[in-house]
Design a protein around this motif. Structure first.
Motif, PDB file in Angstrom:
ATOM      1  N   GLY A  77     -42.152 -67.240  12.929  1.00 42.08           N
ATOM      2  CA  GLY A  77     -43.081 -66.531  12.061  1.00 42.08           C
ATOM      3  C   GLY A  77     -44.009 -65.563  12.756  1.00 42.08           C
ATOM      4  N   ALA A  78     -43.712 -65.210  14.000  1.00 43.54           N
ATOM      5  CA  ALA A  78     -44.624 -64.350  14.766  1.00 43.54           C
ATOM      6  C   ALA A  78     -44.494 -62.868  14.425  1.00 43.54           C
ATOM      7  N   GLY A  79     -43.483 -62.489  13.663  1.00 48.06           N
ATOM      8  CA  GLY A  79     -43.348 -61.091  13.249  1.00 48.06           C
ATOM      9  C   GLY A  79     -42.540 -60.231  14.188  1.00 48.06           C
ATOM     10  N   LYS A  80     -41.487 -60.803  14.765  1.00 45.74           N
ATOM     11  CA  LYS A  80     -40.709 -60.050  15.744  1.00 45.74           C
ATOM     12  C   LYS A  80     -39.939 -58.878  15.122  1.00 45.74           C
ATOM     13  N   THR A  81     -39.564 -58.992  13.852  1.00 51.52           N
ATOM     14  CA  THR A  81     -38.753 -57.937  13.237  1.00 51.52           C
ATOM     15  C   THR A  81     -39.476 -56.596  13.227  1.00 51.52           C
ATOM     16  N   SER A  82     -40.728 -56.580  12.747  1.00 51.09           N
ATOM     17  CA  SER A  82     -41.478 -55.315  12.703  1.00 51.09           C
ATOM     18  C   SER A  82     -41.842 -54.855  14.104  1.00 51.09           C
ATOM     19  N   ALA A  83     -42.081 -55.795  15.013  1.00 53.79           N
ATOM     20  CA  ALA A  83     -42.391 -55.422  16.391  1.00 53.79           C
ATOM     21  C   ALA A  83     -41.191 -54.773  17.063  1.00 53.79           C
ATOM     22  N   LEU A  84     -39.990 -55.300  16.815  1.00 54.86           N
ATOM     23  CA  LEU A  84     -38.782 -54.696  17.380  1.00 54.86           C
ATOM     24  C   LEU A  84     -38.604 -53.267  16.886  1.00 54.86           C
ATOM     25  N   ALA A  85     -38.875 -53.053  15.612  1.00 58.59           N
ATOM     26  CA  ALA A  85     -38.757 -51.699  15.062  1.00 58.59           C
ATOM     27  C   ALA A  85     -39.739 -50.752  15.735  1.00 58.59           C
ATOM     28  N   ALA A  86     -40.957 -51.229  15.998  1.00 56.06           N
ATOM     29  CA  ALA A  86     -41.969 -50.397  16.655  1.00 56.06           C
ATOM     30  C   ALA A  86     -41.550 -50.036  18.075  1.00 56.06           C
ATOM     31  N   ILE A  87     -40.968 -50.995  18.794  1.00 62.29           N
ATOM     32  CA  ILE A  87     -40.490 -50.742  20.158  1.00 62.29           C
ATOM     33  C   ILE A  87     -39.374 -49.702  20.138  1.00 62.29           C
ATOM     34  N   ARG A  88     -38.410 -49.909  19.258  1.00 64.20           N
ATOM     35  CA  ARG A  88     -37.280 -48.970  19.141  1.00 64.20           C
ATOM     36  C   ARG A  88     -37.765 -47.563  18.812  1.00 64.20           C
ATOM     37  N   ASP A  89     -38.693 -47.477  17.870  1.00 64.67           N
ATOM     38  CA  ASP A  89     -39.162 -46.153  17.434  1.00 64.67           C
ATOM     39  C   ASP A  89     -39.880 -45.411  18.558  1.00 64.67           C
ATOM     40  N   LEU A  90     -40.692 -46.124  19.342  1.00 65.73           N
ATOM     41  CA  LEU A  90     -41.408 -45.465  20.438  1.00 65.73           C
ATOM     42  C   LEU A  90     -40.432 -44.965  21.504  1.00 65.73           C
ATOM     43  N   LEU A  91     -39.460 -45.801  21.858  1.00 62.66           N
ATOM     44  CA  LEU A  91     -38.490 -45.397  22.875  1.00 62.66           C
ATOM     45  C   LEU A  91     -37.642 -44.221  22.393  1.00 62.66           C
ATOM     46  N   HIS A  92     -37.250 -44.248  21.128  1.00 62.35           N
ATOM     47  CA  HIS A  92     -36.515 -43.106  20.574  1.00 62.35           C
ATOM     48  C   HIS A  92     -37.373 -41.840  20.608  1.00 62.35           C
ATOM     49  N   VAL A 147     -48.206 -53.821  19.959  1.00 61.35           N
ATOM     50  CA  VAL A 147     -46.957 -53.795  20.728  1.00 61.35           C
ATOM     51  C   VAL A 147     -46.673 -52.387  21.227  1.00 61.35           C
ATOM     52  N   THR A 148     -46.841 -51.404  20.348  1.00 61.56           N
ATOM     53  CA  THR A 148     -46.604 -50.015  20.727  1.00 61.56           C
ATOM     54  C   THR A 148     -47.541 -49.588  21.850  1.00 61.56           C
ATOM     55  N   LYS A 149     -48.806 -49.958  21.750  1.00 55.33           N
ATOM     56  CA  LYS A 149     -49.779 -49.599  22.778  1.00 55.33           C
ATOM     57  C   LYS A 149     -49.411 -50.221  24.120  1.00 55.33           C
ATOM     58  N   ALA A 150     -49.057 -51.504  24.109  1.00 52.68           N
ATOM     59  CA  ALA A 150     -48.701 -52.184  25.360  1.00 52.68           C
ATOM     60  C   ALA A 150     -47.464 -51.561  25.991  1.00 52.68           C
ATOM     61  N   LEU A 151     -46.480 -51.246  25.163  1.00 44.98           N
ATOM     62  CA  LEU A 151     -45.258 -50.626  25.684  1.00 44.98           C
ATOM     63  C   LEU A 151     -45.547 -49.239  26.253  1.00 44.98           C
ATOM     64  N   ALA A 152     -46.349 -48.439  25.540  1.00 43.30           N
ATOM     65  CA  ALA A 152     -46.664 -47.082  26.009  1.00 43.30           C
ATOM     66  C   ALA A 152     -47.403 -47.129  27.342  1.00 43.30           C
ATOM     67  N   GLN A 153     -48.344 -48.061  27.465  1.00 42.10           N
ATOM     68  CA  GLN A 153     -49.084 -48.189  28.726  1.00 42.10           C
ATOM     69  C   GLN A 153     -48.156 -48.582  29.863  1.00 42.10           C
TER      70      GLN A 153
END
Length: 217
Positions: A19-34, A204-210
């Motif tokens: 229940g931690a919300g990985k689905t929306s987080a995965l989408a955010a990671i994918r979108d930033l990398l794209h 998640v997006t902020k951490a990945l971008a940093q």
């Protein structure tokens, strides 16, 4: 046989409890990398290849009377992971793509070692000899067990074998993840998953971008 576990800078994993919300987080990671112009391969564990998905079915199917031994669970997880690494992860990394995996070996430390009580040294040995690779970045979505179970209660009408475990099991799993994060702060970023999904995705997006911006170009 692999003698060392190598961190790969194009490999990102997402970890967390139920229940931690990985689905929306995965989408955010994918979108930033794209958005930054990268090829992205999004995959999951257990699974990720046709054979590994069949192993997933064995792992997650509710018990039909014969209880899966913890050691069997661990070895099936690594059988699936070995196939996943050979057929999906390494080929994608070799061609320069980013790989984003919903769970990886840290889940075995959390679920099979901390949760089931198996020896961490056994997990580490399998990691070295069967996998040989770890993410350069692991994002851990940390959430109170009761809150996570409440989130999944209405969603999972037929919970799988692991989702059907009791709260004390998931408390051990959460603590296992948190210990991993504390031991490897250079690799882990811990995200407060009690926030609304949009805020979790933003964190998640902020951490990945940093992390991307800090990497050598």
């Amino acid at each position: 046989m692999t003698e060392a576990v190598v961190s790969h800078p194009h490999f990102v994993s997402l970890e967390g409890g139920e229940g931690a919300g990985k689905t929306s987080a995965l989408a955010a990671i994918r979108d930033l990398l794209h958005a930054r112009g990268h090829e992205v391969v999004v995959t999951r564990e257990p699974g990720g290849t046709p054979l590994a998905e069949r192993i997933r079915e064995l792992l997650l199917a509710p018990s039909d009377g014969e209880k899966l031994a913890p050691e069997t669970e661990l070895l099936l997880m690594f059988a699936s992971r070995a196939q996943h690494v050979r057929e999906v992860i390494r080929p994608a990394l070799r061609r320069g793509a980013f790989v984003v995996s919903d769970r990886f070996t840290d889940s075995s430390y959390a679920y099979q070692a901390a949760g089931r009580g198996l020896d961490e040294a056994l997990v580490a040995e399998l990691e070295r000899r069967v996998v040989g690779i770890q993410p350069g970045l692991t994002l851990l979505l940390d959430l109170d067990v009761r809150e996570g179970r409440a989130r999944t209660a209405g969603r999972d009408l037929w919970p799988d074998r692991i989702e059907s475990e009791q709260d004390d099991f998931f408390e051990r799993v959460r603590e296992g993840f948190r210990r991993r994060a504390a031991a490897e702060p250079q690799r882990f970023r811990v995200i407060d998953a009690s926030q609304p999904p949009a805020e979790v995705a933003a964190a998640v997006t902020k951490a990945l971008a940093q992390w991307l911006d800090a990497k050598p170009q």
